[in-house]
Design an enzyme around this catalytic site. Sequence first.
Site, PDB file in Angstrom:
ATOM      1  N   THR A 121     -32.552   3.831  35.663  1.00 24.12           N
ATOM      2  CA  THR A 121     -32.131   2.546  36.214  1.00 24.12           C
ATOM      3  C   THR A 121     -33.207   1.473  36.135  1.00 24.12           C
ATOM      4  O   THR A 121     -32.950   0.346  35.705  1.00 24.12           O
ATOM      5  CB  THR A 121     -31.682   2.729  37.676  1.00 24.12           C
ATOM      6  OG1 THR A 121     -30.558   3.606  37.694  1.00 24.12           O
ATOM      7  CG2 THR A 121     -31.307   1.401  38.313  1.00 24.12           C
ATOM      8  N   ASN A 166     -38.029   5.377  36.763  1.00 19.76           N
ATOM      9  CA  ASN A 166     -37.831   5.005  38.165  1.00 19.76           C
ATOM     10  C   ASN A 166     -39.080   5.303  38.988  1.00 19.76           C
ATOM     11  O   ASN A 166     -39.405   4.586  39.934  1.00 19.76           O
ATOM     12  CB  ASN A 166     -36.645   5.766  38.760  1.00 19.76           C
ATOM     13  CG  ASN A 166     -35.302   5.262  38.261  1.00 19.76           C
ATOM     14  OD1 ASN A 166     -35.200   4.182  37.676  1.00 19.76           O
ATOM     15  ND2 ASN A 166     -34.262   6.046  38.483  1.00 19.76           N
ATOM     16  N   HIS A 214     -28.111   1.762  31.515  1.00 20.57           N
ATOM     17  CA  HIS A 214     -28.116   3.039  30.789  1.00 20.57           C
ATOM     18  C   HIS A 214     -26.691   3.559  30.753  1.00 20.57           C
ATOM     19  O   HIS A 214     -25.800   3.006  31.408  1.00 20.57           O
ATOM     20  CB  HIS A 214     -29.036   4.071  31.466  1.00 20.57           C
ATOM     21  CG  HIS A 214     -28.747   4.273  32.927  1.00 20.57           C
ATOM     22  ND1 HIS A 214     -27.637   4.949  33.387  1.00 20.57           N
ATOM     23  CD2 HIS A 214     -29.418   3.862  34.041  1.00 20.57           C
ATOM     24  CE1 HIS A 214     -27.639   4.959  34.711  1.00 20.57           C
ATOM     25  NE2 HIS A 214     -28.704   4.290  35.136  1.00 20.57           N
TER      26      HIS A 214
END
Length: 559
Positions: A89, A110, A346
Amino acid sequence: MLKHVAAALLLATAMPVVAQSPAPAAAPAPAARSIAATPPKLIVAISVDQFSADLFSEYRQYYTGGLKRLTSEGAVFPRGYQSHAATETCPGHSTILTGSRPSRTGIIANNWFDLDAKREDKNLYCAEDESQPGSSSDKYEASPLHLKVPTLGGRMKAANPATRVVSVAGKDRAAIMMGGATADQVWWLGGPQGYVSYKGVAPTPLVTQVNQAFAQRLAQPNPGFELPAQCVSKDFPVQAGNRTVGTGRFARDAGDYKGFRISPEQDAMTLAFAAAAIENMQLGKQAQTDIISIGLSATDYVGHTFGTEGTESCIQVDRLDTELGAFFDKLDKDGIDYVVVLTADHGGHDLPERHRMNAMPMEQRVDMALTPKALNATIAEKAGLPGKKVIWSDGPSGDIYYDKGLTAAQRARVETEALKYLRAHPQVQTVFTKAEIAATPSPSGPPESWSLIQEARASFYPSRSGDLLLLLKPRVMSIPEQAVMGSVATHGSPWDTDRRVPILFWRKGMQHFEQPLGVETVDILPSLAALIKLPVPKDQIDGRCLDLVAGKDDSCAGQ
């Protein structure tokens, strides 16, 4: 004005969920005009978390709302790429409005490890300020500190300080990475209390109204959504550990925040907030061009919790289409000249248990031996250092760091044994060393033709990346089989299921076209910059301008 905004919010969020009808179809477009004729007054950049190209195309024939508008009237790039290896993300959102890959944004994942961090927890969150006393990767102060490049909004504000830059999202990392360090307002859904911002930023009167509307919506139970016709064939149970998924309708009790967050209700609330912010701040109504970025996070929560091929994901996409339609209709009604780009951070991959039911018997969950604790124990034993902490990692794939306490000789043994063990493992595709990745030129050319090491290079930032990069084989889900399952499905791999995302542009009256060849999300910034005549030095970004004019004219002329 604020009373009017509040009333609109309550109307949008208090309607009985099962009774909401699809947004009306967009009015027929006028005669085609050049999207680049004059700069738009508002840029609306939307990221739909985990909206893979596969998910986008699977339901495309059923779109009737906002997604239909974008796909039937706009410039459609169905084969967009988050071209890097670490399809998570934070890195994905860092590419969308910076024009830069993670190798330039510095957002490699992340989370990553900084073994020199001056705190006990060496695991850093991508959107935190780890220098704050008492912070950890779980209890952090949100910050854009780690983002190394400006966003489009930041560049617009530098060129014209009157520009308003607003970012709202379900997740903090989505709002922060798209808004950037100099955004005027950055808000995300922080929990049952509603939308929050950085430490010390008090809610504006608008945000207070938004949170009151959110509280009223949350206080109402959701009896569940009706099952659209296209979802009926998805309606069968799938067992994964102690979890049964595949037949959900998102019913929840009053006050159930978790149920709200993992449902289409979350995105509806975020879009209502965005519409209210546009109206309240009069975005797109002044001399300059403004920008709002919107991070719609529910598709990702749904994908992790239920997988991507059950009723849950099908309903989520259907509701997303409807809510986007209502949002665009509101902007049309307000007479704003706006341009939209919609993409994803994504893709995603469905849970192996359902894949095995549907013609993919080779689908697997990752071996527990590759999880961090087990892998460290194995490598330590093989390197003659039993019981010692020799490597750091936070998953069965991705970056691996050597412990700082190793001597040079111990480090060499650890690397030798780690490479030998991992490269022989049947679920491991490859392992690259830091030196191998660093020696690889920054990739260019069609993203669909890149090698794995080129993808790895696009994710590589020397001071943050690990000593090794572990990549699993295709059709190996990086969540191990467990008696008690949390998430049942995920993403993060270098394979196209996770790399491919749609990229859609729309402006009223533009001529529709579709380009099936591969492009990158880093191409979004230069493409939008060209529409507003904003110069962006090519050596400062990785993307290229996409010509959004069908036919011989060129929206990139002069860039």
